[in-house]
Design a protein around this motif. Structure first.
Motif, PDB file in Angstrom:
ATOM      1  N   VAL A 126       0.838  -1.206   0.000  1.00  0.00           N
ATOM      2  CA  VAL A 126       0.000   0.000   0.000  1.00  0.00           C
ATOM      3  C   VAL A 126       0.871   1.253   0.000  1.00  0.00           C
ATOM      4  O   VAL A 126       0.643   2.190  -0.782  1.00  0.00           O
ATOM      5  CB  VAL A 126      -0.960   0.008   1.206  1.00  0.00           C
ATOM      6  CG1 VAL A 126      -1.625   1.377   1.363  1.00  0.00           C
ATOM      7  CG2 VAL A 126      -2.013  -1.076   1.045  1.00  0.00           C
ATOM      8  N   PHE A 127       1.896   1.281   0.861  1.00  0.00           N
ATOM      9  CA  PHE A 127       2.755   2.459   0.935  1.00  0.00           C
ATOM     10  C   PHE A 127       3.570   2.651  -0.337  1.00  0.00           C
ATOM     11  O   PHE A 127       3.746   3.780  -0.807  1.00  0.00           O
ATOM     12  CB  PHE A 127       3.674   2.380   2.161  1.00  0.00           C
ATOM     13  CG  PHE A 127       3.029   2.825   3.423  1.00  0.00           C
ATOM     14  CD1 PHE A 127       2.787   4.178   3.661  1.00  0.00           C
ATOM     15  CD2 PHE A 127       2.642   1.911   4.391  1.00  0.00           C
ATOM     16  CE1 PHE A 127       2.187   4.605   4.831  1.00  0.00           C
ATOM     17  CE2 PHE A 127       2.033   2.332   5.571  1.00  0.00           C
ATOM     18  CZ  PHE A 127       1.794   3.674   5.794  1.00  0.00           C
ATOM     19  N   VAL A 128       4.079   1.553  -0.907  1.00  0.00           N
ATOM     20  CA  VAL A 128       4.838   1.651  -2.162  1.00  0.00           C
ATOM     21  C   VAL A 128       3.935   2.151  -3.282  1.00  0.00           C
ATOM     22  O   VAL A 128       4.345   2.991  -4.107  1.00  0.00           O
ATOM     23  CB  VAL A 128       5.442   0.275  -2.531  1.00  0.00           C
ATOM     24  CG1 VAL A 128       5.991   0.298  -3.956  1.00  0.00           C
ATOM     25  CG2 VAL A 128       6.541  -0.100  -1.559  1.00  0.00           C
ATOM     26  N   PHE A 129       2.697   1.673  -3.306  1.00  0.00           N
ATOM     27  CA  PHE A 129       1.747   2.113  -4.330  1.00  0.00           C
ATOM     28  C   PHE A 129       1.461   3.609  -4.197  1.00  0.00           C
ATOM     29  O   PHE A 129       1.448   4.342  -5.197  1.00  0.00           O
ATOM     30  CB  PHE A 129       0.444   1.315  -4.200  1.00  0.00           C
ATOM     31  CG  PHE A 129      -0.617   1.742  -5.170  1.00  0.00           C
ATOM     32  CD1 PHE A 129      -0.547   1.354  -6.496  1.00  0.00           C
ATOM     33  CD2 PHE A 129      -1.677   2.539  -4.761  1.00  0.00           C
ATOM     34  CE1 PHE A 129      -1.520   1.742  -7.410  1.00  0.00           C
ATOM     35  CE2 PHE A 129      -2.651   2.935  -5.657  1.00  0.00           C
ATOM     36  CZ  PHE A 129      -2.573   2.547  -6.987  1.00  0.00           C
TER      37      PHE A 129
ATOM     38  N   LYS B 280       4.617   9.667  -9.745  1.00  0.00           N
ATOM     39  CA  LYS B 280       4.132   9.817 -11.117  1.00  0.00           C
ATOM     40  C   LYS B 280       3.377  11.130 -11.287  1.00  0.00           C
ATOM     41  O   LYS B 280       3.519  11.830 -12.296  1.00  0.00           O
ATOM     42  CB  LYS B 280       3.203   8.645 -11.458  1.00  0.00           C
ATOM     43  CG  LYS B 280       2.668   8.647 -12.880  1.00  0.00           C
ATOM     44  CD  LYS B 280       3.767   8.363 -13.877  1.00  0.00           C
ATOM     45  CE  LYS B 280       3.195   8.241 -15.274  1.00  0.00           C
ATOM     46  NZ  LYS B 280       4.270   8.028 -16.277  1.00  0.00           N
ATOM     47  N   GLY B 281       2.614  11.490 -10.264  1.00  0.00           N
ATOM     48  CA  GLY B 281       1.801  12.699 -10.362  1.00  0.00           C
ATOM     49  C   GLY B 281       2.577  13.983 -10.257  1.00  0.00           C
ATOM     50  O   GLY B 281       2.115  15.033 -10.720  1.00  0.00           O
TER      51      GLY B 281
END
Length: 202
Positions: free
Chosen positions: A19-22, A29-30
């Motif tokens: 979850v944290f890596v995602f 990316k943003g």
């Protein structure tokens, strides 16, 4: 599944890590385009400042940079520009500091015996000590400094009031190692530029 079992612990750790890596990947990316844009603006400002060119508050740093230096500069070791009717050389520099790499930009006259100015673009030095290499009082000492040979950073008052026109720069009190690193990095860059000029490459 028992919460105190090894399998539960492994699965729980995996899910939390995923979850944290995602989240970090999405955030990277943003914001990557915005970060790259900021880096380009910062680099343009560094080149302009090292050249002694002041920006008006409403001026676009990238547009002014392109007008003076052109757009094709990414892979060039040395940029040549005419500022105030004089050809000057600009080049990036980098080298080992106390805690990491110190990087920046230097501008010199075409004879490479006078520094027009330098700017620090990145470093990992200690805030309040070696980190003061990016402060105006330190950088301003290099402006117009004659260097028929090398610069020498001396331990003076630590306020930048060492009066000289022969390559003497007032070092940072409590940051001898960082001061020595900057001295070595600048002198190595001056040596490289003189060698390029001797070989007729600039």
């Amino acid at each position: 599944m028992k919460k105190d079992s090894l399998i539960y612990t492994v699965i729980f750790s995996f899910v939390i890590t995923f979850v944290f890596v995602f989240i970090l990947a999405v955030a990277y990316k943003g914001t990557s385009e915005r970060v790259q844009k900021y880096q380009k603006i910062s680099e343009a400002k560094a080149y302009l400042s090292a050249s002694g060119i002041k920006l008006n508050p409403d001026e676009d740093p990238e547009a002014k940079f392109s007008k003076i230096f052109g757009d094709d500069f990414e892979n060039k070791e040395v940029l040549i520009a005419k500022i105030n009717s004089e050809n000057i050389f600009l080049s990036r520099f980098s080298g080992k500091g106390l805690w990491g790499t110190i990087s920046g930009v230097i501008a010199v006259n075409s004879r490479i015996d006078k520094i027009i100015g330098i700017e620090i673009t990145s470093h990992s030095e200690t805030p309040g000590l070696g980190g003061r290499i990016e402060e105006a009082w330190f950088l301003n000492q290099f402006r117009g400094e004659k260097v028929p040979d090398n610069i020498q950073i001396v331990m003076g008052t630590g306020r930048g009031d060492t009066i000289s026109d022969n390559g003497l720069i007032d070092g940072i009190t409590g940051a001898t190692r960082t001061s020595e690193s900057v001295e070595n990095i600048i002198n190595n860059k001056l040596l490289q530029l003189r060698d390029l000029k001797r070989r007729g490459e600039i």
